[in-house]
Scaffold this motif. Structure first.
Motif, PDB file in Angstrom:
ATOM      1  N   HIS A   1       0.490  -1.666  -0.079  1.00  0.00           N
ATOM      2  CA  HIS A   1       0.377  -0.050  -0.076  1.00  0.00           C
ATOM      3  C   HIS A   1       0.365   0.941  -0.184  1.00  0.00           C
ATOM      4  O   HIS A   1       0.580   1.788  -0.574  1.00  0.00           O
ATOM      5  N   ASP A   2       1.876   1.469   0.739  1.00  0.00           N
ATOM      6  CA  ASP A   2       3.056   2.352   0.785  1.00  0.00           C
ATOM      7  C   ASP A   2       4.350   2.472  -0.285  1.00  0.00           C
ATOM      8  O   ASP A   2       4.732   4.085  -1.014  1.00  0.00           O
ATOM      9  N   LEU A   3       4.730   1.526  -0.795  1.00  0.00           N
ATOM     10  CA  LEU A   3       6.610   1.136  -1.062  1.00  0.00           C
ATOM     11  C   LEU A   3       5.561   0.802  -2.814  1.00  0.00           C
ATOM     12  O   LEU A   3       6.118   1.509  -3.480  1.00  0.00           O
ATOM     13  N   VAL A   4       4.765   0.001  -2.974  1.00  0.00           N
ATOM     14  CA  VAL A   4       4.502  -0.416  -4.306  1.00  0.00           C
ATOM     15  C   VAL A   4       4.601   1.101  -5.228  1.00  0.00           C
ATOM     16  O   VAL A   4       4.948   1.268  -6.307  1.00  0.00           O
ATOM     17  N   PRO A   5       3.583   1.654  -4.553  1.00  0.00           N
ATOM     18  CA  PRO A   5       3.078   2.605  -5.598  1.00  0.00           C
ATOM     19  C   PRO A   5       4.173   4.005  -5.937  1.00  0.00           C
ATOM     20  O   PRO A   5       4.360   4.781  -6.970  1.00  0.00           O
ATOM     21  N   LEU A   6       5.490   3.465  -5.265  1.00  0.00           N
ATOM     22  CA  LEU A   6       6.720   4.002  -5.322  1.00  0.00           C
ATOM     23  C   LEU A   6       7.271   3.957  -6.604  1.00  0.00           C
ATOM     24  O   LEU A   6       8.279   4.428  -6.905  1.00  0.00           O
ATOM     25  N   LEU A   7       7.530   2.812  -7.110  1.00  0.00           N
ATOM     26  CA  LEU A   7       8.177   2.052  -8.223  1.00  0.00           C
ATOM     27  C   LEU A   7       7.345   1.904  -9.298  1.00  0.00           C
ATOM     28  O   LEU A   7       7.150   2.989  -9.456  1.00  0.00           O
ATOM     29  N   PRO A   8       8.674   2.299 -10.423  1.00  0.00           N
ATOM     30  CA  PRO A   8       7.985   1.897 -11.589  1.00  0.00           C
ATOM     31  C   PRO A   8       7.437   1.001 -12.110  1.00  0.00           C
ATOM     32  O   PRO A   8       7.360  -0.157 -11.456  1.00  0.00           O
TER      33      PRO A   8
ATOM     34  N   GLU B   1       6.832  -0.971 -14.029  1.00  0.00           N
ATOM     35  CA  GLU B   1       7.241  -2.384 -14.282  1.00  0.00           C
ATOM     36  C   GLU B   1       7.395  -3.210 -13.184  1.00  0.00           C
ATOM     37  O   GLU B   1       7.479  -4.281 -13.597  1.00  0.00           O
ATOM     38  N   ALA B   2       8.093  -2.396 -12.742  1.00  0.00           N
ATOM     39  CA  ALA B   2       8.210  -3.397 -11.157  1.00  0.00           C
ATOM     40  C   ALA B   2       7.616  -3.533 -10.202  1.00  0.00           C
ATOM     41  O   ALA B   2       7.745  -4.361  -9.248  1.00  0.00           O
ATOM     42  N   ARG B   3       6.362  -3.101 -10.059  1.00  0.00           N
ATOM     43  CA  ARG B   3       4.998  -3.441  -9.302  1.00  0.00           C
ATOM     44  C   ARG B   3       4.706  -4.917  -8.893  1.00  0.00           C
ATOM     45  O   ARG B   3       4.570  -5.419  -7.953  1.00  0.00           O
ATOM     46  N   GLN B   4       4.543  -5.141 -10.181  1.00  0.00           N
ATOM     47  CA  GLN B   4       4.593  -6.993  -9.789  1.00  0.00           C
ATOM     48  C   GLN B   4       5.072  -7.608  -9.675  1.00  0.00           C
ATOM     49  O   GLN B   4       5.355  -8.683  -8.351  1.00  0.00           O
ATOM     50  N   GLY B   5       6.394  -7.956 -10.077  1.00  0.00           N
ATOM     51  CA  GLY B   5       7.665  -8.093  -9.660  1.00  0.00           C
ATOM     52  C   GLY B   5       7.798  -8.030  -7.881  1.00  0.00           C
ATOM     53  O   GLY B   5       7.843  -8.995  -7.522  1.00  0.00           O
ATOM     54  N   ALA B   6       7.545  -7.225  -7.520  1.00  0.00           N
ATOM     55  CA  ALA B   6       7.428  -6.423  -5.873  1.00  0.00           C
ATOM     56  C   ALA B   6       6.041  -7.185  -4.881  1.00  0.00           C
ATOM     57  O   ALA B   6       6.360  -8.201  -4.020  1.00  0.00           O
ATOM     58  N   LEU B   7       4.725  -7.152  -5.467  1.00  0.00           N
ATOM     59  CA  LEU B   7       3.894  -8.057  -5.278  1.00  0.00           C
ATOM     60  C   LEU B   7       4.801  -9.288  -4.816  1.00  0.00           C
ATOM     61  O   LEU B   7       3.659 -10.409  -4.389  1.00  0.00           O
ATOM     62  N   ARG B   8       4.617 -10.096  -6.774  1.00  0.00           N
ATOM     63  CA  ARG B   8       5.679 -11.472  -6.676  1.00  0.00           C
ATOM     64  C   ARG B   8       6.573 -12.027  -5.416  1.00  0.00           C
ATOM     65  O   ARG B   8       6.563 -13.301  -5.550  1.00  0.00           O
ATOM     66  N   ALA B   9       7.181 -11.093  -4.984  1.00  0.00           N
ATOM     67  CA  ALA B   9       8.298 -11.348  -4.966  1.00  0.00           C
ATOM     68  C   ALA B   9       7.959 -11.545  -2.779  1.00  0.00           C
ATOM     69  O   ALA B   9       8.715 -11.962  -2.263  1.00  0.00           O
TER      70      ALA B   9
ATOM     71  N   ARG C   1      17.859  -4.359  -9.761  1.00  0.00           N
ATOM     72  CA  ARG C   1      18.225  -5.645  -8.993  1.00  0.00           C
ATOM     73  C   ARG C   1      16.904  -6.493  -9.868  1.00  0.00           C
ATOM     74  O   ARG C   1      17.251  -7.769 -10.635  1.00  0.00           O
ATOM     75  N   LEU C   2      15.488  -6.178  -9.638  1.00  0.00           N
ATOM     76  CA  LEU C   2      14.828  -6.789 -10.916  1.00  0.00           C
ATOM     77  C   LEU C   2      14.968  -6.725 -12.180  1.00  0.00           C
ATOM     78  O   LEU C   2      15.583  -7.797 -12.897  1.00  0.00           O
TER      79      LEU C   2
END
Length: 294
Positions: free
Chosen positions: A149-156, A158-166, A274-275
């Motif tokens: 809720h707080d950090l994923v929206p700050l990612l590019p 193209e990286a957001r789904q990668g963060a949630l998947r990780a 890294r992603l």
């Protein structure tokens, strides 16, 4: 937080037997550490938003670890913490030895790592039941929600789904793992050494009961999976790789909680890099699928 006259003066007033004006001062992400010369004490100063609660948690960990026999000595609490309007601090014992740097870790001390972690696994979890849950330093059970809720929206984008998947992969991987003592930030930087022999563990403020892969993940960041294959089985390494994939997100969440925008953004940038480079799981680019069970 800067090393200022106020901090030195309060330390000198509280513990006058030590030379605080001449102390070595080390600045970490969430602490300031003061080490008086020629002495056997260390002052850990907890800074940032929520410092008082974090200090209470850290002191609780120190006290819990003092009541059990670990494979290596850890610092002991020497005085109750003190708190001002800007920081809390507590005094612990100083252990002999020094951390290894990157050059010192060649050859990689893999057998030392294996023996220490084996010792962790032999500890009775019931005697360590007061330890926090995994990742308490970066939100604990709330960490996935903080990231989503707080950090994923700050990612590019193209990286957001990668963060949630990780995050999902990590939670699924550790769910069936047995609970054992974990240092939480295990590596040559937090192991003290003399003549390449381990003499103590420091910075135990991430300690918890959890999946032992938590302690293998930082070793992957230091040395890469290939260097560790001779001493850790592939199932454990695969879980550790899923932990390693989220380490930058853990640092970002901890920084967010203490209101350190610069560190938060730096950690999110590390995750994205890294992603995109294929090095999320291993600095040499190996993937969990590359380590199929033998």
């Amino acid at each position: 937080m800067e090393h200022d006259v106020g901090l030195t003066g309060i330390a000198a007033e509280q513990w006058p037997d030590h030379d605080w004006p001449a102390a070595e001062v080390l600045h970490g992400a969430f602490h300031v550490v003061m080490i008086p010369p020629g002495d056997d004490v260390v002052l850990r100063v907890v800074t940032g938003r929520g410092f008082d609660a974090r200090c209470t948690r850290e002191v609780g960990i120190v006290r819990t670890l003092a009541a059990t026999i670990l494979p290596l000595p850890v610092p002991k609490l020497l005085a109750d913490p003190i708190t001002t309007a800007e920081w809390s601090a507590y005094l612990v014992s100083r252990l002999p030895g020094r951390p290894l740097d990157t050059e010192d870790s060649d050859p990689v001390p893999t057998e030392d790592y294996r023996q220490i972690l084996y010792g962790f696994a032999q500890l009775d979890p019931s005697r360590l039941a007061d330890l926090p849950t995994p990742r308490s330093w970066c939100g604990g059970d709330e960490w996935p929600g903080i990231v989503e809720h707080d950090l994923v929206p700050l990612l590019p984008p193209e990286a957001r789904q990668g963060a949630l998947r990780a995050i999902d992969d990590l939670l699924a991987a550790e769910l069936p793992a047995s609970q054992t003592f974990c240092h939480g930030d295990f590596g040559p930087h937090n192991i003290l050494w003399q003549n390449r022999m381990p003499t103590g563990l420091i910075d135990c403020d991430h300690a918890c009961l959890g999946d032992r892969a938590i302690d293998v993940a930082p070793l992957i960041s230091w040395h890469g999976v290939r260097a560790l294959e001779a001493v850790f089985d592939r199932t454990l390494l695969r879980r550790a790789m899923t932990h390693r994939a989220t380490l930058s997100l853990q640092v970002a969440a901890a920084a967010h909680l203490v209101d350190s925008t610069a560190l938060r953004d730096h950690a999110l940038g590390n995750f994205t890099q890294r992603l995109e480079s294929g090095r999320l799981y291993d600095p040499q680019g190996r993937q969990p699928a590359d380590l199929r069970p033998v």
